[in-house]
Write a protein that holds these residues in place. Structure first.
Motif, short mmCIF file in Angstrom:
data_model
loop_
_atom_site.label_atom_id
_atom_site.label_comp_id
_atom_site.label_asym_id
_atom_site.label_seq_id
_atom_site.Cartn_x
_atom_site.Cartn_y
_atom_site.Cartn_z
N ASP A 26 -8.88 -12.68 10.17
CA ASP A 26 -9.12 -11.44 9.41
C ASP A 26 -8.90 -10.23 10.28
N GLU A 29 -5.28 -8.81 10.33
CA GLU A 29 -4.66 -8.20 9.16
C GLU A 29 -4.34 -6.74 9.45
N THR A 31 -3.04 -2.81 7.99
CA THR A 31 -3.04 -1.89 6.85
C THR A 31 -2.01 -0.80 7.07
N THR A 33 -0.83 2.78 5.58
CA THR A 33 -1.28 3.87 4.71
C THR A 33 -0.08 4.72 4.29
N GLU A 52 3.58 -6.25 -0.09
CA GLU A 52 2.47 -7.09 0.36
C GLU A 52 2.80 -8.56 0.16
N GLU A 56 2.83 -11.27 4.67
CA GLU A 56 1.51 -11.89 4.71
C GLU A 56 0.60 -11.16 5.70
N SER A 59 -1.71 -5.09 4.12
CA SER A 59 -2.27 -4.40 2.96
C SER A 59 -1.73 -2.97 2.94
N GLU A 61 -2.18 0.66 1.64
CA GLU A 61 -3.17 1.58 1.06
C GLU A 61 -2.44 2.83 0.59
#
Length: 252
Positions: A26, A29, A31, A33, A52, A56, A59, A61
Motif C-alpha cells: 500500500d 501506491e 497518486t 494530481t 488507472e 496498476e 490513482s 486525483e
C-alpha cells in the motif's frame, strides 16, 4: 516460553519483509494530481479511469474548476502534477512564472453556444436576443476562459450584454440554466452535449470568432514527472482523443 517469544519475533520479521500483494505494498501506491478546466470534467474522468486501469497502483486525483482559479492555486503553491487549461492565456501565466516542466501541448478546442432550458421559454433564437433587456442571461466571469470567449463574440457581433450573473466556471453557468435560474447562458458546445435533455443548444455564427484552444502541461514541482508525462501522452494519444471527440471537442 522461549519458543513463543521466538515465534513472535519471527512473525514481526516476516511482516517487515512482506512480499508482493501484502499490506506493505500500500505504501508503494502512487497518486497523480491533475488540475483540469471544469469543461473537461466528463472526459477527464473517463481518461483518468482508463489510465488507472492501465497503471496498476496508480490513482489519479482530479480537481476541476475555472482555469484562472486553478492557475492561481498553482501560483500559490498548491501541489499538482498536471494542468489542463481551457485556454492558452491562463497557461501562459505559468510559462511566464517558470512553473512548468516543459512546453504545453495543445490537445483540443471548443466553441461557445447558447444554452437554454427545455422548450426555450424565453424564445431565444440568436446571439442578438441575449442583449434584450428582459433576458436573464448568465455568463462566465471575464477572467475565466469561457468569459473571455464571451467578450470576444460580444465584440465581434457589436452587442452589449447585461448578464444577471458572472460565474467562475462554465459548469456554474450551465447549472443556472438547468435549474431555471436563467433564460440563457453562454457555454461550450461540449457542455450542452453532456447535459443531454436538461438544456437545448442554439448555435450562432459569431462563435467562430472565439475558438478556445486547450493546452496541457506537466508542472515543474511534480513529484511524479514521468507519470505526469505518461498521463499527458494518454490525453494526446488516440484513445484520449477519441474520448474528447465523442464529447464534442474539436482538434486544436
Amino acid at each position: 516460553m522461549m519458543t513463543t517469544i521466538a515465534a513472535a519475533v519471527a512473525a514481526v520479521a516476516l511482516a517487515s519483509c512482506a512480499g508482493p500483494g501484502s499490506a506493505a505494498d500500500d505504501a508503494g501506491e502512487r497518486t497523480l494530481t491533475v488540475y483540469a478546466a471544469a469543461s473537461l470534467t466528463g472526459t477527464f474522468e473517463q481518461i483518468a479511469a482508463d489510465f488507472e486501469a492501465a497503471h496498476e497502483g496508480v490513482s489519479v486525483e482530479l480537481s476541476f474548476a475555472g482555469s484562472s482559479d486553478l492557475v492561481a492555486q498553482i501560483q500559490q503553491g498548491a501541489p499538482a502534477d498536471v494542468l489542463a487549461s481551457a485556454d492558452t492565456a491562463n497557461m501562459d501565466k505559468l510559462v511566464d512564472d517558470g512553473l512548468l516542466a516543459g512546453r504545453p501541448a495543445d490537445f483540443a478546442s471548443n466553441t461557445l453556444t447558447i444554452a437554454v432550458p427545455p422548450g426555450n421559454p424565453a424564445g431565444i433564437a440568436s446571439l442578438a436576443d441575449l442583449a434584450g433587456d428582459d433576458v436573464q442571461l448568465v455568463v462566465c466571469a471575464p477572467e475565466v476562459p469561457c468569459g473571455a470567449a464571451t467578450e470576444r463574440v460580444e465584440q465581434a457581433a457589436g452587442l452589449t450584454f447585461a448578464p444577471v450573473s458572472e460565474e467562475q466556471s462554465v459548469t456554474d453557468v450551465l447549472n443556472k440554466v438547468t435549474t431555471g435560474e436563467a433564460d440563457a447562458g453562454l457555454v461550450y458546445v461540449t457542455d450542452v452535449r453532456g447535459a443531454g435533455d436538461r438544456v437545448e443548444g442554439i448555435e450562432f455564427p459569431e462563435s467562430g470568432s472565439a475558438v478556445n484552444v486547450y493546452p496541457i502541461a506537466a508542472l515543474g514541482g511534480s513529484e511524479e514527472p514521468e507519470l505526469a508525462q505518461e498521463f499527458i501522452d494518454a490525453v494526446l494519444g488516440a484513445d484520449g482523443q477519441r474520448v474528447l471527440t465523442d464529447a464534442g471537442f474539436a482538434a486544436p
